[in-house]
Design a protein around this motif. Structure first.
Motif, mmCIF file in Angstrom:
data_model
loop_
_atom_site.group_PDB
_atom_site.id
_atom_site.type_symbol
_atom_site.label_atom_id
_atom_site.label_comp_id
_atom_site.label_asym_id
_atom_site.label_seq_id
_atom_site.Cartn_x
_atom_site.Cartn_y
_atom_site.Cartn_z
ATOM 1 N N TYR A 27 0.831 -1.206 0.000
ATOM 2 C CA TYR A 27 0.000 0.000 0.000
ATOM 3 C C TYR A 27 0.866 1.257 0.000
ATOM 4 O O TYR A 27 0.622 2.184 -0.762
ATOM 5 C CB TYR A 27 -0.930 0.020 1.220
ATOM 6 C CG TYR A 27 -2.069 -0.953 1.123
ATOM 7 C CD1 TYR A 27 -3.290 -0.557 0.601
ATOM 8 C CD2 TYR A 27 -1.938 -2.258 1.560
ATOM 9 C CE1 TYR A 27 -4.353 -1.441 0.510
ATOM 10 C CE2 TYR A 27 -2.992 -3.146 1.476
ATOM 11 C CZ TYR A 27 -4.201 -2.745 0.950
ATOM 12 O OH TYR A 27 -5.246 -3.623 0.852
ATOM 13 N N THR A 28 1.874 1.274 0.835
ATOM 14 C CA THR A 28 2.742 2.455 0.890
ATOM 15 C C THR A 28 3.608 2.563 -0.365
ATOM 16 O O THR A 28 3.923 3.662 -0.798
ATOM 17 C CB THR A 28 3.622 2.439 2.151
ATOM 18 O OG1 THR A 28 4.333 1.202 2.213
ATOM 19 C CG2 THR A 28 2.790 2.601 3.401
ATOM 20 N N ALA A 29 3.985 1.425 -0.944
ATOM 21 C CA ALA A 29 4.796 1.444 -2.155
ATOM 22 C C ALA A 29 4.025 2.020 -3.338
ATOM 23 O O ALA A 29 4.622 2.614 -4.238
ATOM 24 C CB ALA A 29 5.282 0.035 -2.489
ATOM 25 N N THR A 30 2.714 1.870 -3.332
ATOM 26 C CA THR A 30 1.904 2.408 -4.429
ATOM 27 C C THR A 30 1.579 3.881 -4.225
ATOM 28 O O THR A 30 1.076 4.527 -5.142
ATOM 29 C CB THR A 30 0.577 1.650 -4.575
ATOM 30 O OG1 THR A 30 -0.174 1.765 -3.372
ATOM 31 C CG2 THR A 30 0.803 0.199 -4.915
ATOM 32 N N GLY A 31 1.836 4.394 -3.045
ATOM 33 C CA GLY A 31 1.515 5.795 -2.763
ATOM 34 C C GLY A 31 0.052 5.991 -2.426
ATOM 35 O O GLY A 31 -0.441 7.116 -2.436
ATOM 36 N N LYS A 32 -0.627 4.907 -2.139
ATOM 37 C CA LYS A 32 -2.043 4.980 -1.779
ATOM 38 C C LYS A 32 -2.159 5.044 -0.256
ATOM 39 O O LYS A 32 -1.169 5.045 0.461
ATOM 40 C CB LYS A 32 -2.799 3.751 -2.310
ATOM 41 C CG LYS A 32 -2.727 3.605 -3.811
ATOM 42 C CD LYS A 32 -3.428 4.752 -4.490
ATOM 43 C CE LYS A 32 -3.328 4.655 -5.997
ATOM 44 N NZ LYS A 32 -3.910 5.786 -6.662
ATOM 45 N N LEU A 33 -3.370 5.098 0.231
ATOM 46 C CA LEU A 33 -3.594 5.087 1.674
ATOM 47 C C LEU A 33 -3.084 3.782 2.270
ATOM 48 O O LEU A 33 -2.877 2.793 1.564
ATOM 49 C CB LEU A 33 -5.093 5.248 1.964
ATOM 50 C CG LEU A 33 -5.733 6.554 1.489
ATOM 51 C CD1 LEU A 33 -7.235 6.506 1.697
ATOM 52 C CD2 LEU A 33 -5.137 7.737 2.209
ATOM 53 N N PRO A 77 -5.445 -2.952 -8.676
ATOM 54 C CA PRO A 77 -4.505 -3.224 -9.772
ATOM 55 C C PRO A 77 -3.076 -2.761 -9.474
ATOM 56 O O PRO A 77 -2.114 -3.439 -9.839
ATOM 57 C CB PRO A 77 -5.085 -2.427 -10.948
ATOM 58 C CG PRO A 77 -6.524 -2.285 -10.637
ATOM 59 C CD PRO A 77 -6.601 -2.184 -9.143
ATOM 60 N N LYS A 78 -2.937 -1.647 -8.793
ATOM 61 C CA LYS A 78 -1.595 -1.163 -8.466
ATOM 62 C C LYS A 78 -0.938 -2.044 -7.408
ATOM 63 O O LYS A 78 0.272 -2.271 -7.453
ATOM 64 C CB LYS A 78 -1.664 0.287 -8.021
ATOM 65 C CG LYS A 78 -1.986 1.186 -9.187
ATOM 66 C CD LYS A 78 -2.031 2.624 -8.823
ATOM 67 C CE LYS A 78 -2.344 3.403 -10.100
ATOM 68 N NZ LYS A 78 -2.990 4.637 -9.882
#
Length: 86
Positions: A27-33, A77-78
């Protein structure tokens, strides 16, 4: 309307289940919450979907559908791409 609300509930539960099985660092690697934030959002979506079914609230079901839709169409998907599962 009842069938649509049930479909929203099933979608929200599926999204929550998928979110729960993903690695937290993805989650953090994708820049999402963060993972706990998405679990809270999708848990709230499940509650809103239940309100849509039993309370007859179309607005609550629409919010639940939007939350599950954003997770499934944008975040999932990310996450899969980052984890090499795509």
């Amino acid at each position: 309307m009842f069938a649509l609300s049930v479909a929203v509930l099933i979608t929200a539960v599926a999204a929550f289940g998928n979110a729960a099985t993903q690695r937290p660092d993805a989650y953090t690697a994708t820049g999402k919450l963060t993972k706990p934030t998405w679990l809270a959002i999708l848990g709230g979506a499940i509650l809103l979907a239940v309100l849509g079914i039993y309370g007859g609230s179309v607005f609550a079901a629409a919010i639940a559908a939007a939350a599950a839709g954003v997770y499934l169409a944008d975040v999932r998907p990310k996450l899969l791409e980052i984890q090499g599962k795509r």
